[in-house]
Design an enzyme around this catalytic site. Structure first.
Site, mmCIF file in Angstrom:
data_model
loop_
_atom_site.group_PDB
_atom_site.id
_atom_site.type_symbol
_atom_site.label_atom_id
_atom_site.label_comp_id
_atom_site.label_asym_id
_atom_site.label_seq_id
_atom_site.Cartn_x
_atom_site.Cartn_y
_atom_site.Cartn_z
ATOM 1 N N ASN A 26 44.718 34.897 34.022
ATOM 2 C CA ASN A 26 45.565 35.115 35.256
ATOM 3 C C ASN A 26 44.923 34.311 36.132
ATOM 4 O OD1 ASN A 26 43.420 36.884 36.638
ATOM 5 N ND2 ASN A 26 43.921 38.189 34.873
ATOM 6 N N LYS B 122 41.674 24.415 15.992
ATOM 7 C CA LYS B 122 43.112 24.268 17.308
ATOM 8 C C LYS B 122 44.623 24.187 16.695
ATOM 9 C CE LYS B 122 44.747 20.788 20.236
ATOM 10 N NZ LYS B 122 44.637 19.373 20.978
ATOM 11 N N PRO C 6 41.741 47.460 25.723
ATOM 12 C CA PRO C 6 41.481 48.834 26.269
ATOM 13 C C PRO C 6 41.835 48.953 27.886
ATOM 14 C CG PRO C 6 39.467 47.748 25.736
ATOM 15 C CD PRO C 6 40.779 46.853 25.197
ATOM 16 N N PHE D 67 42.264 49.015 41.483
ATOM 17 C CA PHE D 67 43.032 48.059 42.258
ATOM 18 C C PHE D 67 44.408 47.938 41.548
ATOM 19 C CE2 PHE D 67 39.303 47.198 44.591
ATOM 20 C CZ PHE D 67 39.727 46.051 45.826
#
Length: 398
Positions: free
Chosen positions: A208, A287, A303, A322
């Site tokens: 992310n 790859k 988890p 958060f």
């Protein structure tokens, strides 16, 4: 607010030139900087460089007329809020730790009662010599802060320990010493930050956009407030947190393991990391080639570390989570707060300008058992202290 005074003692090593940049950085941050140099330091860099930056006379000779008239070593010792010797040579370290005061720098150091920091820099063999290491251990026993020398290429051509620590670390050591109130003294803090990465094959991964800036700011603030900090983070491009136990991880599974290794006796746990919810069910050994128009990946759930902590932390521990949302911020964040058994949850929206990933600022809503509190836009460093103020208050109620 009255400026804090940083007193820099410059001794005779090649790293003395780096103290000019440190002085400039301190001035830019609004500190009043005074400088004392040994005569040998003046062979490496001229006093005029520091005088131009600080707008103060540089003290070198104990018997300069203006020094004698004002008993300058005493007045500077009283004025200083923190005193750093940078670079600190083996000779100067040996003198200060044994109370030898035979020049302006060592005399003022002996007279000063403010926090004192030693930043050694010298040849590897000199630095690693048992005599120098014993002297540094004595410095620590007297309550001086020692900023360990780094490893690297030295001016003498050697490669090893003895290199002056990075300026960012020296700056953090100064600002850490200037933080006089230590409400987290004796407390153990575990903080996670940054993204996780989940491998697809040896080349690619799922991740992310987290920069880790919020977790980093919380770890820096915790250290300055006196805590013993374990900082667990994913791949980030940020300086090390001075004085913290640094634990680098890559995947969510590695993060979970690190958290389980450190959570048991923590007084505070802050889960600021942006943990990937899914990972590949299997990782390709080679790859994956572009043979098909569509690549299908089978994902499995990672988890839920925050939920696990909510069920396992001790009653004395304050748990902070958060939440990053793109819609219905308050509803989703409140639901997460309750389900994960948090004491505090910090929520923000990716769609709010000035908040979210990669920004230096944030706009958050802080959710607790009694209220949801919207805070205005602020720098993440300032926000870290706002969050800590509320976490400390919650700990007092435990």
């Amino acid at each position: 607010m009255e400026k804090k005074t940083v007193l820099l003692g410059i001794s005779g090593g090649i790293a003395a030139f780096k103290s000019v940049q440190l002085t400039s950085d301190l001035i830019k941050k609004g500190y009043d900087v005074e400088v004392i140099m040994t005569p040998h330091a003046c062979e490496f860099v001229k006093p005029l460089s520091f005088e131009a930056l600080t707008n103060h006379n540089v003290c070198v000779d104990m018997f300069d007329s203006h020094v004698v008239r004002n008993t300058k070593h005493i007045s500077l010792a009283k004025k200083a809020d923190v005193f750093m010797i940078v670079p600190a040579t083996a000779n100067v370290i040996a003198k200060i730790v044994h109370g030898i005061a035979d020049d302006m720098l060592t005399t003022t150091f002996l007279a000063a009662t403010c926090p004192k920091i030693i930043a050694p820099a010298m040849n590897t063999n000199m630095y690693e010599n048992p005599i120098t290491q014993n002297n540094l251990a004595l410095c620590r026993s007297y309550g001086y802060h020692v900023v360990d020398a780094a490893n690297g290429f030295l001016a003498c051509g050697d490669h090893g320990s003895g290199k002056l620590a990075d300026l960012s670390i020296l700056m953090e050591a100064i600002e850490d010493a200037l933080q006089r109130e230590k409400p987290l003294q004796g407390k153990k803090v575990v903080i996670t930050g940054g993204p996780t990465q989940e491998a697809i094959d040896p080349v690619r991964y799922i991740t992310n956009h987290s920069s880790g800036k919020m977790g980093h700011a919380l770890a820096v603030a915790a250290k300055r407030l006196g805590a013993s900090v374990t900082y667990i983070h994913g791949p980030i491009n940020l300086p090390a947190v001075y004085g913290a136990d640094d634990v680098a991880i890559t995947s969510a599974q590695e993060l979970f393991t690190a958290v389980k290794d450190t959570y048991a006796d923590a007084d505070f746990i802050i889960m600021a990391a942006a943990v990937g919810d899914y990972r590949c069910s299997s990782i390709a050994a080679e790859k994956i080639k572009k043979n098909d128009a569509v690549l299908t990946l089978e994902l499995t759930k990672n988890p839920d570390i925050l939920a696990w902590l909510g069920e396992h932390v001790s009653a004395k521990c304050v748990l902070c989570g958060f939440a990053m949302e793109t819609q219905d911020l308050l509803a989703h964040a409140t639901d997460k707060f309750k389900k994960k058994h948090c004491d505090l949850l910090v929520a923000n929206s990716l769609k709010t300008s000035g908040a979210g990933f990669q920004c230096d600022t944030n706009i958050v809503t802080i959710i607790s058992e009694t209220q949801s509190e919207e805070l205005p836009i602020m720098d993440k460093s300032a926000l870290a202290y706002e969050i800590w103020e509320r976490l400390i208050a919650l700990h007092h109620k435990k």
